[in-house]
Design a protein around this motif. Structure first.
Motif, PDB file in Angstrom:
ATOM      1  N   LEU A   1      -2.584  -1.765  -6.757  1.00  0.00           N
ATOM      2  CA  LEU A   1      -2.831  -0.403  -7.209  1.00  0.00           C
ATOM      3  C   LEU A   1      -2.085   0.561  -6.296  1.00  0.00           C
ATOM      4  CD1 LEU A   1      -4.515   1.322  -9.149  1.00  0.00           C
ATOM      5  CD2 LEU A   1      -6.248   1.437  -7.388  1.00  0.00           C
TER       6      LEU A   1
ATOM      7  N   ASP B   1       2.885   2.388   2.179  1.00  0.00           N
ATOM      8  CA  ASP B   1       2.815   3.115   3.445  1.00  0.00           C
ATOM      9  C   ASP B   1       4.178   3.710   3.763  1.00  0.00           C
ATOM     10  OD1 ASP B   1       2.065   2.743   6.840  1.00  0.00           O
ATOM     11  OD2 ASP B   1       0.747   3.679   5.387  1.00  0.00           O
TER      12      ASP B   1
ATOM     13  N   ALA C   1       0.824  -1.212   0.000  1.00  0.00           N
ATOM     14  CA  ALA C   1       0.000   0.000   0.000  1.00  0.00           C
ATOM     15  C   ALA C   1       0.852   1.253   0.000  1.00  0.00           C
ATOM     16  CB  ALA C   1      -0.920   0.001   1.220  1.00  0.00           C
TER      17      ALA C   1
ATOM     18  N   ALA D   1      -2.314   8.785  12.684  1.00  0.00           N
ATOM     19  CA  ALA D   1      -2.991   7.860  11.766  1.00  0.00           C
ATOM     20  C   ALA D   1      -1.984   6.933  11.097  1.00  0.00           C
ATOM     21  CB  ALA D   1      -3.766   8.644  10.712  1.00  0.00           C
ATOM     22  N   HIS D   2      -0.798   7.467  10.816  1.00  0.00           N
ATOM     23  CA  HIS D   2       0.240   6.645  10.188  1.00  0.00           C
ATOM     24  C   HIS D   2       1.036   5.843  11.204  1.00  0.00           C
ATOM     25  CE1 HIS D   2       0.188   7.749   5.918  1.00  0.00           C
ATOM     26  NE2 HIS D   2      -0.256   8.917   6.316  1.00  0.00           N
ATOM     27  N   CYS D   3       0.665   5.986  12.489  1.00  0.00           N
ATOM     28  CA  CYS D   3       1.358   5.273  13.570  1.00  0.00           C
ATOM     29  C   CYS D   3       2.847   5.578  13.589  1.00  0.00           C
ATOM     30  CB  CYS D   3       1.156   3.751  13.464  1.00  0.00           C
ATOM     31  SG  CYS D   3      -0.543   3.254  13.719  1.00  0.00           S
TER      32      CYS D   3
ATOM     33  N   TYR E   1      -2.391   9.700   4.131  1.00  0.00           N
ATOM     34  CA  TYR E   1      -3.824   9.459   4.235  1.00  0.00           C
ATOM     35  C   TYR E   1      -4.591  10.773   4.121  1.00  0.00           C
ATOM     36  CZ  TYR E   1      -2.237   5.071   6.398  1.00  0.00           C
ATOM     37  OH  TYR E   1      -1.619   3.885   6.680  1.00  0.00           O
ATOM     38  N   PRO E   2      -5.694  10.764   3.403  1.00  0.00           N
ATOM     39  CA  PRO E   2      -6.451  12.010   3.214  1.00  0.00           C
ATOM     40  C   PRO E   2      -7.402  12.278   4.375  1.00  0.00           C
ATOM     41  CG  PRO E   2      -7.437  10.261   1.911  1.00  0.00           C
ATOM     42  CD  PRO E   2      -6.247   9.654   2.605  1.00  0.00           C
TER      43      PRO E   2
ATOM     44  N   ASN F   1      -7.942   3.836   6.486  1.00  0.00           N
ATOM     45  CA  ASN F   1      -7.775   5.110   5.782  1.00  0.00           C
ATOM     46  C   ASN F   1      -7.663   4.938   4.270  1.00  0.00           C
ATOM     47  OD1 ASN F   1      -7.522   7.411   7.783  1.00  0.00           O
ATOM     48  ND2 ASN F   1      -6.170   5.896   8.674  1.00  0.00           N
ATOM     49  N   ARG F   2      -7.169   3.796   3.825  1.00  0.00           N
ATOM     50  CA  ARG F   2      -7.043   3.552   2.387  1.00  0.00           C
ATOM     51  C   ARG F   2      -8.249   2.807   1.840  1.00  0.00           C
ATOM     52  NH1 ARG F   2      -3.401   7.034   0.452  1.00  0.00           N
ATOM     53  NH2 ARG F   2      -1.295   6.684   1.181  1.00  0.00           N
TER      54      ARG F   2
ATOM     55  N   LEU G   1       0.350  10.302  -1.151  1.00  0.00           N
ATOM     56  CA  LEU G   1       1.455   9.828  -0.328  1.00  0.00           C
ATOM     57  C   LEU G   1       0.983   9.548   1.094  1.00  0.00           C
ATOM     58  CD1 LEU G   1       4.536   9.409  -0.015  1.00  0.00           C
ATOM     59  CD2 LEU G   1       4.710  11.830   0.508  1.00  0.00           C
TER      60      LEU G   1
ATOM     61  N   GLN H   1      -1.082  -2.202  14.382  1.00  0.00           N
ATOM     62  CA  GLN H   1      -1.891  -0.988  14.511  1.00  0.00           C
ATOM     63  C   GLN H   1      -1.795  -0.155  13.228  1.00  0.00           C
ATOM     64  OE1 GLN H   1      -0.927   1.170  18.056  1.00  0.00           O
ATOM     65  NE2 GLN H   1      -2.890   2.159  18.130  1.00  0.00           N
ATOM     66  N   ALA H   2      -0.587  -0.079  12.683  1.00  0.00           N
ATOM     67  CA  ALA H   2      -0.395   0.670  11.442  1.00  0.00           C
ATOM     68  C   ALA H   2      -1.182   0.017  10.308  1.00  0.00           C
ATOM     69  CB  ALA H   2       1.090   0.734  11.084  1.00  0.00           C
TER      70      ALA H   2
ATOM     71  N   SER I   1      -4.841   0.839  10.693  1.00  0.00           N
ATOM     72  CA  SER I   1      -5.063   2.235  10.307  1.00  0.00           C
ATOM     73  C   SER I   1      -4.994   2.389   8.788  1.00  0.00           C
ATOM     74  CB  SER I   1      -4.022   3.121  10.980  1.00  0.00           C
ATOM     75  OG  SER I   1      -4.186   4.455  10.585  1.00  0.00           O
ATOM     76  N   MET I   2      -4.050   1.699   8.163  1.00  0.00           N
ATOM     77  CA  MET I   2      -3.911   1.773   6.708  1.00  0.00           C
ATOM     78  C   MET I   2      -5.151   1.219   6.024  1.00  0.00           C
ATOM     79  SD  MET I   2      -3.225  -0.152   3.775  1.00  0.00           S
ATOM     80  CE  MET I   2      -2.380  -1.652   4.247  1.00  0.00           C
TER      81      MET I   2
ATOM     82  N   PRO J   1      -1.432   3.831  -4.357  1.00  0.00           N
ATOM     83  CA  PRO J   1      -2.333   4.903  -3.929  1.00  0.00           C
ATOM     84  C   PRO J   1      -1.933   6.235  -4.564  1.00  0.00           C
ATOM     85  CG  PRO J   1      -0.813   4.337  -2.163  1.00  0.00           C
ATOM     86  CD  PRO J   1      -0.587   3.344  -3.268  1.00  0.00           C
TER      87      PRO J   1
END
Lengths: 358, 448
Positions: B24, A136, A134, B56-58, B31-32, A172-173, B29, A164-165, A168-169, B26
């Motif tokens: 795919l 990340d 993804a 959010a990205h930890c 999270y929106p 959010n994705r 870069l 956890q990441a 969250s991914m 994203p």
């Protein structure tokens, strides 16, 4: 033809495949040998079993279904990866067409379960691979935060942080599907319950659908845990059976389709030996395709002249074939009655029910 | 998710497919995440957005800045290349403000997340209008009630309003903003100096429950000021359209006219400002600071937004106008031309003529104005005054000479030598070299 040792694994880009698909027969015949190998390599045949399993899979992936863990099992070379490739393409096309609600969504993640020599499964590796798919960021700097009794604690670079990441991914994705190919490698982790707990928690908490692809050994994983059994479904990709006339006809059609696209002037008459091909490929289209690729390679090496004497080296050896056959048959026996479609209402019961309902 | 779609409906019996399955990529870069409250007075600040993005990205905010944002920012803006501190510790303006650095940050974040609203998370659009001097506060303050109202800790965020130093209270709950001070002795390991807002970086308390500072009630002036700035922030998506330099200048001029009847000095006094500050605003010598501009608006009882738009309107809120100081004591009406002429005639005919400067001050006008209006009279008064001073000087010199003679006579009687020192001792005072007594003494002594 010299072997391209610089490209030990053929990786065709979408552009290359697109270019190959637009060639006429004459243009294909004019291609150099390596390109003609690539041509046959990139061909896929749409056949009945593939379509049926594809429809079943789509139905199971419906958002209105509570099922969220799917085991796609079948014999080696039956077409599981081909099916997933198609699923992935459709998802890509749907997303690129702007059908997604979220601008930055990644609708699916595809990974191959690693077999890197460890004695037990490495969830760190699996989570890292999912996050990497993804794109990340800052994978080596993940932090987990745990709130307990109104106090937040922090841990750096732990498995919990990666998990956890990942959660969250996925959120959010807007990830909908996670595909784990070669899921057989997960079985090295002896504690199936713990493994399934982790997978179930991933599917439940993140709200994604998990597809695990592998051989019949995955059946043990699926049936080990009752909680999972309720949320899971086994999708059996059945091979073609010689005893079934419809299967025979369809397999013959596949052979003729591949033969039509044979990239040599002299086209071997494979249709005449469909029974033998059926036998040597065990009813699996993938094994048949491998045989054809080997045959093409041998023909090209033989100055493009086809001779039946090339067949012994094109097909799998007898002992290996027997080994594969035995495994397939044992696997099929094991999963009998446990797969999608083999419910209470199948077999003779269906007739009774149908009569009652009419 | 995948509905009305057959996997193989759009392919023929023979189709081509690449072997490698690629996921795919994203398009963004990062999270929106949606910023909170854009277009309202509770708009989220850019600093807070970055904290939430990191969460959010930890990752820690420092890691997000160092590995992701900093390389992107350095490409667009050289100033970011040398910026080492994270999340506004040293320079809050570069995260929440409107300078090049803040604009670059907003642009980079908007591109990285595809959230265009982020461009309105700072005060971009006010760079030509408001001075950045002490615009932002360095420490984080917050409204405890706003924090309590959030459903969970993932919804905690820093309002842009709280970052502005002129805001001391929460306009919604009308209580003073308080800084985060940890009252707990427990120490939570691993928390960085700037973790998620709402989490104490010392003890990890969620919702700053460890904070022992109590919030006091706000007075009317503070509420008014906070409300005005809140209304300004609510217009952040339209800054460029609504406010221009000319409109602000026009608004300030109109406010000064209303407050000081067209005069700078009374308006400045009423607002508690220096006249030169207002002059500087009107003549584009400096940009108004938000704090002082609010003082002016408060004294004139007009809303900040209307002044910035160029059309001051009365503020609807109570409490405004109490900043105005009483200036009735020293403000004089301008005298008419006749009154000025009469005053000049009186001065000319007076036994002791006053100077033009003094006369102008008494009248409340400038000397130059008086001289320009009545040049002949002013010239006569100047000559009259010169004559008077000459006469007065002669009289005084004569008096000094008499005094000096008497003193010298005394010295001679006493048998003392007539020196300047003895002369001073005789008179028992210090005589300056330029005084009349000294000149008289010199005049009397020198022939000897």
């Amino acid at each position: 033809m010299t072997l391209p040792f610089g490209e030990m694994k053929v990786i065709l880009s979408n552009e290359e495949v697109l270019a190959l698909s637009k060639l006429t027969r004459q243009q294909v015949l004019d291609l150099p040998p390596q390109e003609r190998m690539k041509y046959l390599y990139s061909i896929r045949v749409k056949h009945k079993k593939l379509e049926v399993v594809g429809k079943d899979l789509l139905r199971l992936l419906s958002p209105y279904s509570e099922l969220n863990i799917f085991f796609l099992i079948g014999a080696t070379g039956v077409g599981k990866t081909t099916l997933i490739q198609r699923l992935v393409r459709v998802l890509i096309e749907r997303t690129e067409a702007g059908n997604s609600q979220c601008v930055a969504s990644v609708p699916f993640i595809y990974i191959s379960a690693p077999a890197n020599g460890d004695k037990s499964i490495s969830w760190t590796t699996i989570y890292n691979e999912m996050l990497r798919q993804a794109d990340d960021v800052a994978l080596s700097n993940k932090v987990s935060t745990i709130v307990s009794d109104g106090v937040m604690g922090v841990k750096y670079k732990t498995l919990a942080a990666l998990r956890q990441a990942l959660d969250s991914m996925i959120k959010n994705r807007n990830v909908k599907v996670i595909v784990i190919d070669e899921a057989l490698h997960l079985l090295r982790f002896g504690n199936y319950s713990a493994l399934m707990d982790t997978l179930k928690s991933l599917a439940d908490k993140a709200g994604v659908k998990l597809i695990l692809i592998g051989s019949y050994d995955l059946f043990d994983l699926a049936c080990d845990y009752g909680q999972v059994a309720r949320r899971a479904e086994l999708l059996h990709f059945i091979r073609y059976y010689k005893e079934n006339k419809a299967d025979q006809a369809e397999f013959m059609r596949v052979i003729s389709k591949l033969q039509e696209r044979w990239p040599c002037k002299q086209v071997p008459n494979f249709s005449k030996i469909s029974d033998e091909l059926f036998e040597t490929s065990l009813g699996c289209v993938g094994i048949l395709k491998d045989l054809f690729l080997q045959a093409l390679l041998l023909q090209i090496e033989n100055q493009e002249k086809w001779q039946p004497q090339l067949l012994p080296k094109a097909a799998k050896s007898m002992k290996l074939l027997c080994k594969i056959r035995t495994e397939i048959e044992l696997g099929e026996e094991k999963v009998k009655g446990a797969t999608y479609g083999e419910s209470y209402f199948s077999g003779t019961k269906l007739l009774d029910v149908a009569n009652k309902m009419t | 998710m995948i509905d009305e779609c057959d996997l193989f409906s759009d392919v023929s019996d023979i189709y081509f497919e690449a072997d490698e399955i690629t996921s795919l990529r994203p398009p963004t870069l990062l999270y929106p995440l949606e910023p909170f409250g854009i277009g309202t007075r509770s708009a989220e600040s850019l600093e807070s957005y970055i904290l939430r993005l990191a969460s959010a990205h930890c990752v820690t905010p420092h890691a997000l800045y160092k590995f992701i944002l900093s390389p992107l920012l350095s490409i667009h803006c050289l100033a970011w290349r040398n910026h080492k501190s994270t999340i506004g510790i040293r320079r809050p303006g570069c995260w929440n403000g409107y300078g090049l650095m803040a604009n670059t940050l907003a642009m980079v974040l908007a591109e990285a997340t595809s959230v265009e609203k982020l461009r309105y998370s700072s005060l971009g659009g006010l760079e030509d209008l408001i001075s950045e001097f002490r615009l932002f506060r360095k420490e984080v303050v917050f409204c405890p009630t706003c924090l309590e109202e959030a459903p969970d800790f993932t919804k905690y965020y820093i309002r842009l309003l709280w970052s502005i130093s002129a805001v001391e209270v929460c306009p919604i709950h009308k209580i003073a903003l308080i800084p985060q001070v940890c009252g707990s002795s427990a120490r939570q390991e691993g928390l960085s100096q700037k973790t998620l807002f709402g989490i104490c970086s010392h003890c990890g308390s969620v919702g700053y429950k460890c904070n022992t500072t109590s919030s006091s009630n706000a007075n009317e002036v503070q509420i008014w000021r906070a409300t005005q700035i809140g209304e300004l922030i609510a217009q952040s998506p339209s800054f460029y359209k609504l406010f221009t330099k000319e409109s602000l200048k026009k608004g300030i001029a109109a406010t000064i006219d209303a407050l000081g009847d067209g005069y700078l000095t009374p308006a400045a006094k009423a607002a508690g400002l220096n006249k030169s500050i207002l002059w500087g605003w009107l003549n584009n010598k400096c940009r108004p600071s938000l704090h002082l501009l609010l003082n002016l608006c408060g004294a004139a009882n007009v809303s900040l937004l209307s002044v910035m738009k160029g059309e001051p309107e009365k503020s609807a809120l109570p409490g405004a106008g109490i900043l105005k100081r009483d200036v009735k004591v020293w403000r004089l009406p301008k005298p008419s031309q006749k009154a000025r002429e009469n005053a000049l005639h009186e001065t000319l005919l007076a036994e002791v003529p006053r100077s033009i400067q003094k006369l102008a001050k008494e009248l409340g006008i400038t000397e130059k104005c008086l001289r320009n209006d009545f040049p002949v009279l002013a010239q006569k008064i100047t000559e009259r005054r010169r004559q008077y001073r000459a006469e007065t000087a002669a009289v005084k010199f004569k008096q000094a000479t008499v005094e000096c003679s008497a003193a010298i006579l005394e010295l001679e009687r006493a048998g003392k030598p007539v020196t300047f020192r003895n002369f001073q001792m005789q008179l028992n005072r210090n005589i300056l070299p330029k005084s009349l007594l000294y000149k008289a003494f010199k005049a009397m002594v020198s022939p000897r």
